[in-house]
Write a protein that holds these residues in place. Structure first.
Motif, mmCIF file in Angstrom:
data_model
loop_
_atom_site.group_PDB
_atom_site.id
_atom_site.type_symbol
_atom_site.label_atom_id
_atom_site.label_comp_id
_atom_site.label_asym_id
_atom_site.label_seq_id
_atom_site.Cartn_x
_atom_site.Cartn_y
_atom_site.Cartn_z
ATOM 1 N N SER A 191 6.055 0.561 -8.256
ATOM 2 C CA SER A 191 6.934 1.547 -7.882
ATOM 3 C C SER A 191 7.388 2.376 -8.886
ATOM 4 O O SER A 191 7.423 1.912 -10.059
ATOM 5 N N LEU A 194 16.855 3.857 4.878
ATOM 6 C CA LEU A 194 15.717 3.407 4.459
ATOM 7 C C LEU A 194 15.930 1.884 3.957
ATOM 8 O O LEU A 194 16.840 1.663 3.353
ATOM 9 N N LEU A 229 9.925 0.404 3.628
ATOM 10 C CA LEU A 229 9.187 0.609 2.426
ATOM 11 C C LEU A 229 7.764 -0.291 2.280
ATOM 12 O O LEU A 229 6.712 0.134 2.019
ATOM 13 N N SER A 274 5.181 1.270 4.474
ATOM 14 C CA SER A 274 4.533 2.365 3.890
ATOM 15 C C SER A 274 3.886 2.235 2.662
ATOM 16 O O SER A 274 3.460 3.022 2.063
ATOM 17 N N VAL A 287 4.614 1.370 -3.919
ATOM 18 C CA VAL A 287 5.955 1.799 -3.065
ATOM 19 C C VAL A 287 6.188 3.154 -3.156
ATOM 20 O O VAL A 287 6.463 3.571 -4.498
ATOM 21 N N THR A 288 6.502 3.894 -2.038
ATOM 22 C CA THR A 288 7.008 5.243 -1.964
ATOM 23 C C THR A 288 8.407 5.647 -2.251
ATOM 24 O O THR A 288 9.015 4.636 -2.220
ATOM 25 N N ALA A 345 11.859 8.084 -1.745
ATOM 26 C CA ALA A 345 12.904 8.534 -0.885
ATOM 27 C C ALA A 345 13.155 10.040 -0.973
ATOM 28 O O ALA A 345 13.333 10.563 -1.824
ATOM 29 N N ARG A 401 12.223 8.124 -6.662
ATOM 30 C CA ARG A 401 10.936 7.310 -6.903
ATOM 31 C C ARG A 401 11.389 6.126 -7.689
ATOM 32 O O ARG A 401 11.309 6.565 -9.049
ATOM 33 N N GLU A 421 14.979 3.368 -5.517
ATOM 34 C CA GLU A 421 15.182 2.829 -4.024
ATOM 35 C C GLU A 421 14.923 1.458 -4.245
ATOM 36 O O GLU A 421 15.295 0.506 -3.514
ATOM 37 N N THR A 422 13.801 1.014 -5.019
ATOM 38 C CA THR A 422 13.369 -0.271 -5.067
ATOM 39 C C THR A 422 14.454 -1.320 -5.815
ATOM 40 O O THR A 422 14.727 -2.388 -5.499
ATOM 41 N N ILE A 450 10.062 -6.295 -1.227
ATOM 42 C CA ILE A 450 9.283 -5.460 -0.640
ATOM 43 C C ILE A 450 7.702 -5.999 -0.269
ATOM 44 O O ILE A 450 7.158 -5.869 0.799
#
Lengths: 292, 292
Positions: free
Chosen positions: B65, B84, B89, B92, B102-103, B105, B118, B121-122, B285
């Motif tokens: 990520s 989200l 996640l 996607s 992992v993308t 938001a 980027r 979010e993780t 994730i």
């Protein structure tokens, strides 16, 4: 017949006027060396005077205002407290090397956010002396000054670093990386003003200059105008909150117009002062100081 | 027995973990090349992986990520909209060169101030997965992220450019000229926070870092801490206005402590999350994505 020689001497600018008995301009010098350049001359400030207005010397008293009385200037003079008028400035003139120096003003020297100006007080005095109304005065620039005047006195002011922060953000942060030269976009500027006026959360809001561009919703050639609008919009929205009375912009060219536009977006009709406020202020202070 | 390899890959940082069947850390690499450095290698991102975690490869799925999925990264992936959660996640994940990416938001992509993240979010997912409460999350840095989570979802966020603006002001404006190295002053930092929290008029307020020093009311060695406090104080005061629920700081070292202090000045008890949020988020994730 020369009655007074006036000098507005800033960090990077030097303007001088030879004035007649009624204060009318007989001759002008616009391109003398600012303080930084003058200090670097072999003969220093004295040489700057001789080079720029040598032929005028001896004909009349000389009065000067601006950063020339700061720590880095020719003679450092103490700031005067608020409220301040032409009479107080005249009573505090400092005679040094044959020149009468106008000192600057200090706001809240013992408070949490003291502030100072040198030069702008003379422009505001000039405006008031010329029959200008009291109210809010905005002097845009690298460091904008916002000043309040009432009853012929300068009563409050503060410095806003908009111009210098804009340059630092553009040249030294990620916001500048997507910027490309543009033709100048009034729309992008207005859009920035709308964004900047929203709230005080400027440190977050500015990031939109990048994200809008990344999402192709702001053209690379428009980013600088948008960012300029965002900062000026924040400045004007914050400044207008505490304003009383009519708004007068003392400034020239594109920058003065940008501020007028930003006020217009907020629904405030700001007036741009006619040129010559510094010269008129010097005349008024000289008159009060019986130099005429 | 390796169950998962996780990578948190930022613009200037690369951290990787080899994890066992229960998510426990078996081995750590902290000093791999960030995206800018990796892109400059002869073998690019592939070489960065081989150089940094070559011996681990083949043992388990790899999940990564961070900014590595941005335009300047290895593979650009589309942002996911809010709200989200870990499941979205996981659904996607982008498989590229044997790595599950992992993308990031996006917030308000069509609004006036779109925003993106980027990697953070993780970290927030990691906090929620570890039994952390919902509420406000602050991730301090060059570009701080302020995020709100509720019901196990990331519901809102915005980017605040505090760190980068601080560096630009210190290094490229008049505010930096009087700064001298100091021992680090907690008092000057708190004083800055008190000044910064006052109102949103930051472009004016910052000038006090100069005037206080000029008036010998702020020591040259304390100016940087004062300015840091002023900016963080503004950020925290503005951010706390819209906050709901408990406040968690996801960050490390001196910077996390500064933010906790700023919250304390505002009367808010902020908690610093235990380390390992990025790794824990990657694990969660991966679990949702059935990589385990």
């Amino acid at each position: 017949m020369t009655a007074l020689i006036g000098i507005d001497w800033g960090t990077t600018s030097f303007r001088a006027w030879r004035m007649g008995a009624g204060g009318e301009v007989l001759e002008t010098v616009e391109d003398g060396p600012g303080i930084l350049a003058a200090a670097a001359l072999p003969g220093g400030f004295r040489q700057a005077i001789d080079d720029s207005i040598g032929p005028w010397l001896g004909a009349a008293p000389i009065i000067a205002s601006g950063m020339i009385t700061s720590r880095n200037g020719w003679v450092e003079t103490p700031y005067l407290p608020l409220p301040l008028d032409a009479r107080a400035l005249a009573a505090s003139l400092t005679l040094h090397q044959g020149i009468h120096f106008v000192t600057g003003a200090v706001s809240g020297p013992d408070g949490p956010a003291p502030d100072v100006m040198r030069g702008e007080e003379t422009e505001i005095i000039g405006h008031l002396a010329g029959g200008g109304t009291d109210g809010l005065f905005v002097l845009p620039g690298t460091h904008s000054k916002w000043a309040q005047a009432g009853g012929g006195q300068l009563t409050a002011f503060r410095t806003v670093m908009t111009g210098e922060v804009f340059a630092a953000l553009r040249d030294h942060t990620i916001l500048g990386r997507l910027i490309r030269p543009g033709a100048g976009s009034a729309d992008a500027f207005r859009r920035g003003v709308e964004a900047g006026r929203q709230d005080g959360a400027l440190l977050g809001r500015i990031f939109s200059a990048r994200t809008l561009a990344l999402m192709n919703r702001l053209a690379p050639g428009d980013i600088a105008d948008y960012l300029s609008g965002l900062l000026i919009g924040d400045e004007v929205a914050q400044g207008a909150r505490a304003a009383a009375g009519p708004v007068t912009i003392i400034g020239r060219g594109d920058l003065a117009l940008r501020y007028r536009t930003a006020f217009a977006v907020l629904g405030i009709d700001a007036r741009i002062a006619p040129p010559g406020m510094a010269r008129r202020g010097l005349w008024e202070i000289a008159r009060m100081g019986k130099l005429l």
